[in-house]
Design an enzyme around this catalytic site. Structure first.
Site, short mmCIF file in Angstrom:
data_model
loop_
_atom_site.label_atom_id
_atom_site.label_comp_id
_atom_site.label_asym_id
_atom_site.label_seq_id
_atom_site.Cartn_x
_atom_site.Cartn_y
_atom_site.Cartn_z
N HIS A 223 0.81 -1.22 0.00
CA HIS A 223 0.00 0.00 0.00
C HIS A 223 0.84 1.27 0.00
O HIS A 223 0.57 2.18 -0.78
CB HIS A 223 -1.02 0.03 1.13
N TYR A 227 1.71 5.24 -2.54
CA TYR A 227 2.07 6.62 -2.21
C TYR A 227 3.49 6.96 -2.66
O TYR A 227 3.78 8.12 -2.94
CB TYR A 227 1.85 6.86 -0.71
N HIS A 374 -9.33 0.44 -10.88
CA HIS A 374 -8.91 1.46 -9.91
C HIS A 374 -7.40 1.71 -10.01
O HIS A 374 -6.93 2.85 -10.02
CB HIS A 374 -9.27 1.00 -8.50
N PHE A 375 -6.66 0.64 -10.11
CA PHE A 375 -5.20 0.69 -10.23
C PHE A 375 -4.78 1.51 -11.45
O PHE A 375 -3.83 2.29 -11.40
CB PHE A 375 -4.73 -0.75 -10.40
N HIS A 376 -5.54 1.36 -12.54
CA HIS A 376 -5.19 2.07 -13.77
C HIS A 376 -5.60 3.55 -13.72
O HIS A 376 -5.03 4.36 -14.46
CB HIS A 376 -5.82 1.37 -14.99
N ARG A 439 -10.41 -10.74 -11.42
CA ARG A 439 -9.35 -9.75 -11.53
C ARG A 439 -8.25 -10.16 -12.51
O ARG A 439 -7.80 -9.37 -13.31
CB ARG A 439 -8.76 -9.51 -10.14
N ARG A 440 -7.77 -11.39 -12.40
CA ARG A 440 -6.56 -11.76 -13.13
C ARG A 440 -6.80 -12.77 -14.24
O ARG A 440 -5.87 -13.15 -14.93
CB ARG A 440 -5.53 -12.34 -12.15
#
Length: 549
Positions: A223, A227, A374-376, A439-440
Site C-alpha cells: 500500500h 504513495y 482502480h489501479f489504472h 481480476r486476473r
C-alpha cells in the site's frame, strides 16, 4: 526559497538520464504486454509461440508497476534535489550510480526469469506460487539499489541542513526526503519476505513458508508503494505546476504537512488489502481501515491547495465568477495540461479507493477486475500522466535541448489520447468488476457460460482502450527520443515555484525527523505487532519449522 542551481550539473544530469532510459524501455515492454493482455481478454486473439497469459500479466505488472516507476522516481528525485539543494558530491553521485547499476542488474535478472516462463507469479508474487530463485534475487537487488539512490538524496539533504542551520529545506527536496523515507520503511516488508521466506523456499532450503505472513509483509509494502508512486506526482503538482502557469505556491507549510501525514498514515494500513483473508482478527482489520481513511485528509489538503493556487492565478488575470479562473489556465502548455488531466482522473480514482478500503463494499468488488480498473486510474493515469508532464521539461533541461511547439502540441494530443484510452479501458474494468468479472483471469476458462457472456462487451471495450493506450505509448516514446537526442539545442527551464508572499512562515518542526519517524514506527508497531504474534502462534507447524496456512 533557497535554490542554489538554475540548471542541473551535467554530471548529475547523466545519472538522471540513465534512470530515465531504463524507465522508458520499461514503458515500451510493459505497454506491449498490456496490449496483448487486453486482446486476449477480448476473446479475439491467441498468444503466439506458446507465450502464456499469466506470463505477460507478470511482465506488465512488474515492469510498469515496479521498474518504470522506481527508475523514473529515483531519477526525478535526484534531479529535484540537485536543482534545489545543490550539486551532488562525488560520494553522493557514486552512491547513485551504484544504486542504478544494482537496480538495472536486478531488473534484468527478474525480467529474464519472467521471459523464460520461470517466474509467472504475477505482480504480487504471492506464495504458494513459486518463482526461480534468480527472480527473487533480482527483486532484492532492485530494492537495495533503490536504497542507495535514496541515500544520495538523503546525503545531499543532510549536507544542505548543515550549511543552512535554522532554515527550512527547499520544499521539493523536503518532499523527496519524505518519499525516500517512506520507501525505505515500506520496502523493509517486501525485502523481509523475499530474503527470509521466498528465496530460501525457492532454493529448497526450506519446504514451506507461512503464506499469511508473506502476504501480510507484501501488503505492508504494497500500500505505501501506491504513495511512493503518488508523492512525486504531488511534488510536481505542488511545486512545478504553479511556476509553469505563472502562479505562486499557495502554502509551503500546508504542502509539508500533507507529505508528513502521508508518511504517517500510508504504511500501517496493509490489512485493508486483506479484508477477505482468514487468520487476521477483524478488530485489527477495522483499525487499519480507520488509518486508511485518514489518508483522505492529506489528499483533500492537496486538492484544496492546488485549486486555491489555480483560482488565485485566474483572479490575478481578471477572472470573475465561480469558475472564471478555469478559462485563464494555460491549456496550450503540455507541461500543465497533461498533468492536469492526471489530477482530474484522481477524483474518481480516490472515490474508488474509498470503496476498496471499506469492509462492506470491498466484499462486492474483492478480486474482481474493478480493482484493476482502480489501479489504472491511480497509477496509470494520475501518476503516469504527471510523469509524462515532468518528462516534457526535465529531459530537454538535462540534455540541453528545448520542447518545441510541434512537440508541445504532440504532447497534448498524446495526453488526450491517453485519457480517451483509459476512459474506455478503466471504465469497462469498473463496470465488469461490478458484474463479478475476475481480476486476473483471461476469461477463457469460462467458455460460453451465461455469466461470462455479460462481460464480453466490457472485454472488447478494454481491448479498444488498450489499443488506444498503446498508440499513446508509441507517441510518448517518440517524444522522449526527440527530447533526448534530436530536439534543437537550447535552454529549457527546470520550473520551481516560489511561495506566495501571503503564506505563513514555515515552522521548523517539519524538519524534526526524530519526531516523525518515531511516530511512524509507533504506528507500525501498534498496527502490526499483535497480529503478527497471532499469525505465528496460531499457524500449524510445517516441515523444517516453517508454517503454512
Amino acid at each position: 526559497m533557497n535554490t542554489l542551481n538554475t540548471k542541473i550539473d551535467p554530471r548529475d544530469g547523466k545519472l538522471v538520464m540513465a534512470h530515465f532510459y531504463v524507465a522508458f524501455i520499461a514503458l515500451a515492454v510493459g505497454g506491449l504486454a498490456g496490449l496483448l493482455q487486453t486482446l486476449v481478454r477480448s476473446g479475439k486473439f491467441v498468444l503466439p509461440a506458446g507465450i502464456g497469459y499469466y506470463q505477460i500479466l507478470t511482465v506488465h505488472g512488474v515492469v510498469l508497476g515496479l521498474v518504470l516507476t522506481t527508475f523514473f522516481i529515483m531519477g526525478f528525485q535526484i534531479a529535484a534535489t540537485s536543482r534545489t539543494s545543490g550539486t551532488l558530491s562525488n560520494l553522493q553521485r557514486k552512491l547513485g550510480w551504484i544504486g542504478f547499476w544494482l537496480m538495472t542488474a536486478g531488473t534484468l535478472m527478474a525480467a529474464t526469469m519472467i521471459l523464460l516462463n520461470k517466474a509467472s507469479v504475477l505482480y504480487t508474487f504471492y506464495a504458494p506460487l513459486q518463482a526461480h530463485f534468480i527472480y527473487y534475487l533480482g527483486l532484492t537487488l532492485v530494492v537495495v539499489g533503490s536504497w542507495l539512490d535514496g541515500a544520495a538524496v538523503l546525503g545531499k539533504y543532510i549536507s544542505w541542513r548543515k550549511q543552512n542551520p535554522g532554515q527550512p529545506s527547499p520544499l521539493i527536496t523536503f518532499m523527496a526526503v519524505v518519499n525516500t523515507m517512506l520507501w525505505i520503511v515500506a520496502t523493509i516488508g517486501v525485502a523481509s519476505t523475499v530474503l527470509f521466506q521466498l528465496l530460501p523456499w525457492s532454493l529448497g532450503i526450506v519446504d514451506r513458508v507461512d503464506v499469511l505472513v508473506s502476504r501480510t509483509l507484501f501488503w505492508y509494502f504494497g500500500h505505501p508503494l501506491v504513495y511512493f508512486w503518488l508523492l512525486p506526482a504531488y511534488m510536481a503538482w505542488y511545486v512545478v505546476i504553479p511556476k509553469v502557469i505563472g502562479a505562486k505556491i499557495f502554502s509551503d507549510s500546508l504542502a509539508r504537512l500533507s507529505f508528513i501525514l502521508f508518511l504517517l498514515f500510508s504504511i500501517p494500513v496493509g490489512f485493508h488489502h486483506q479484508l477477505m483473508e482468514p487468520g487476521i482478527d477483524p478488530a485489527w482489520k477495522f483499525l487499519q481501515v480507520i488509518l486508511t481513511f485518514l489518508v483522505v485528509i492529506p489528499s483533500l489538503m492537496t486538492a484544496f491547495s492546488l485549486f486555491a493556487t489555480f483560482e488565485s492565478y485566474g483572479r490575478s488575470k481578471g477572472a470573475t465568477g465561480l469558475f472564471g479562473w478555469f478559462k485563464k489556465l494555460p491549456w496550450g502548455d503540455a507541461r500543465f495540461t497533461v498533468p492536469f488531466i492526471g489530477m482530474l482522473s484522481f477524483i474518481p480514482a480516490g472515490a474508488g479507493g474509498l470503496v476498496n478500503a471499506s469492509h462492506q463494499l470491498n466484499q462486492v468488488i474483492h478480486n474482481t477486475i474493478w480493482v484493476t480498473g482502480h489501479f489504472h486510474l491511480t497509477l496509470a493515469t494520475a501518476v503516469v500522466l504527471t510523469f509524462f508532464g515532468i518528462t516534457y521539461w526535465l529531459v530537454p533541461h538535462v540534455t540541453g535541448r528545448v520542447l518545441t511547439k510541434a512537440m508541445n502540441k504532440l504532447a497534448i494530443y498524446q495526453g488526450v489520447l491517453w485519457a480517451i484510452g483509459m476512459t474506455f479501458m478503466s471504465g469497462a474494468m469498473h463496470a465488469a468488476g461490478l458484474l463479478g468479472a475476475p481480476r486476473r483471469s483471461s476469461f477463457s476458462e469460462y467458455g460460453g457460460a451465461a455469466q461470462a457472456s455479460e462481460w464480453i462487451p466490457y472485454q472488447i471495450a478494454q481491448a479498444v482502450g488498450g489499443t488506444i493506450l498503446f498508440i499513446a505509448i508509441i507517441l510518448m516514446l517518440y517524444i522522449f527520443v526527440n527530447l533526448a537526442f534530436f530536439a534543437p539545442k537550447g535552454e529549457e527551464e527546470f520550473p520551481i515555484g516560489e511561495v506566495s508572499d501571503k503564506a505563513e512562515k514555515t515552522p521548523m518542526v517539519y524538519e524534526n525527523w526524530k519526531l516523525w519517524l518515531g511516530i511512524t514506527a509507533l504506528l507500525i508497531l501498534f498496527a502490526y505487532t499483535i497480529p503478527f504474534i497471532d499469525m505465528i502462534q496460531n499457524a500449524p507447524i510445517g516441515s523444517k519449522g516453517y508454517k503454512l496456512w
